[in-house]
Design a protein around this motif. Structure first.
Motif, PDB file in Angstrom:
ATOM      1  N   UNK A  41      13.599  -0.159  -3.139  1.00 22.78           N
ATOM      2  CA  UNK A  41      13.321   0.152  -4.539  1.00 22.78           C
ATOM      3  C   UNK A  41      11.808   0.096  -4.716  1.00 22.78           C
ATOM      4  N   UNK A  42      11.232   1.217  -5.128  1.00 24.15           N
ATOM      5  CA  UNK A  42       9.790   1.301  -5.334  1.00 24.15           C
ATOM      6  C   UNK A  42       9.504   1.545  -6.809  1.00 24.15           C
ATOM      7  N   UNK A  43       8.436   0.955  -7.296  1.00 22.15           N
ATOM      8  CA  UNK A  43       7.994   1.177  -8.671  1.00 22.15           C
ATOM      9  C   UNK A  43       6.995   2.319  -8.708  1.00 22.15           C
ATOM     10  N   UNK A  90       0.839  -1.187   0.000  1.00 21.19           N
ATOM     11  CA  UNK A  90       0.000   0.000   0.000  1.00 21.19           C
ATOM     12  C   UNK A  90       0.881   1.247   0.000  1.00 21.19           C
ATOM     13  N   UNK A  91       0.508   2.244  -0.753  1.00 20.88           N
ATOM     14  CA  UNK A  91       1.269   3.489  -0.824  1.00 20.88           C
ATOM     15  C   UNK A  91       1.388   4.126   0.557  1.00 20.88           C
ATOM     16  N   UNK A  92       0.409   3.893   1.416  1.00 20.23           N
ATOM     17  CA  UNK A  92       0.443   4.443   2.773  1.00 20.23           C
ATOM     18  C   UNK A  92       1.601   3.888   3.586  1.00 20.23           C
ATOM     19  N   UNK A  93       2.128   2.743   3.222  1.00 17.56           N
ATOM     20  CA  UNK A  93       3.251   2.128   3.942  1.00 17.56           C
ATOM     21  C   UNK A  93       4.614   2.507   3.366  1.00 17.56           C
ATOM     22  N   UNK A  94       4.638   3.259   2.273  1.00 17.30           N
ATOM     23  CA  UNK A  94       5.915   3.552   1.609  1.00 17.30           C
ATOM     24  C   UNK A  94       6.923   4.202   2.551  1.00 17.30           C
ATOM     25  N   UNK A  95       6.528   5.231   3.269  1.00 16.92           N
ATOM     26  CA  UNK A  95       7.487   5.957   4.112  1.00 16.92           C
ATOM     27  C   UNK A  95       7.986   5.106   5.281  1.00 16.92           C
ATOM     28  N   UNK A  96       7.101   4.355   5.918  1.00 27.44           N
ATOM     29  CA  UNK A  96       7.541   3.539   7.062  1.00 27.44           C
ATOM     30  C   UNK A  96       8.441   2.390   6.580  1.00 27.44           C
ATOM     31  N   UNK A  97       8.165   1.859   5.401  1.00 31.24           N
ATOM     32  CA  UNK A  97       9.033   0.818   4.833  1.00 31.24           C
ATOM     33  C   UNK A  97      10.397   1.417   4.496  1.00 31.24           C
ATOM     34  N   UNK A 111      -1.471   1.219  -4.817  1.00 29.96           N
ATOM     35  CA  UNK A 111      -0.501   0.145  -4.600  1.00 29.96           C
ATOM     36  C   UNK A 111       0.799   0.520  -5.276  1.00 29.96           C
ATOM     37  N   UNK A 112       1.913   0.000  -4.746  1.00 29.22           N
ATOM     38  CA  UNK A 112       3.225   0.282  -5.324  1.00 29.22           C
ATOM     39  C   UNK A 112       4.111  -0.951  -5.172  1.00 29.22           C
TER      40      UNK A 112
END
Length: 82
Positions: free
Chosen positions: A61-63, A42-49, A69-70
């Motif tokens: 590495x994110x797409x 989920x995009x909402x988890x991008x920063x914490x990941x 979703x990402x």
């Protein structure tokens, strides 16, 4: 497919926490390459990941984002060095 586990807490924050927890467990085990079992996150988890990867020595590495979703993969720093 059959549903094996149903969350009693249907909130988005609970769901995001479960997703992050699965990824964090792989990071804490020290796996060389981490993903979300072939699924995007989920995009909402991008920063914490990203923060967890930075803290534990992984390169995240994110797409591109698609409907919230990402794609994600993290590679442990130094795992590709000979």
């Amino acid at each position: 497919m059959n549903l094996l586990i149903s969350f009693t807490d249907q909130s988005e924050s609970f769901t995001y926490g479960v997703e992050f927890g699965r990824i964090l467990a792989k990071i804490e085990r020290g796996e060389d390459c981490i993903q979300n079992n072939g699924f995007p996150v989920r995009i909402e988890n991008k920063q914490v990941i990203k923060s967890a990867c930075d803290t534990y020595g992984y390169v995240p590495v994110f797409g591109s984002e698609d409907s919230g979703w990402i794609s994600f993969m993290g590679v442990k720093k130094g795992s590709t060095e000979n």
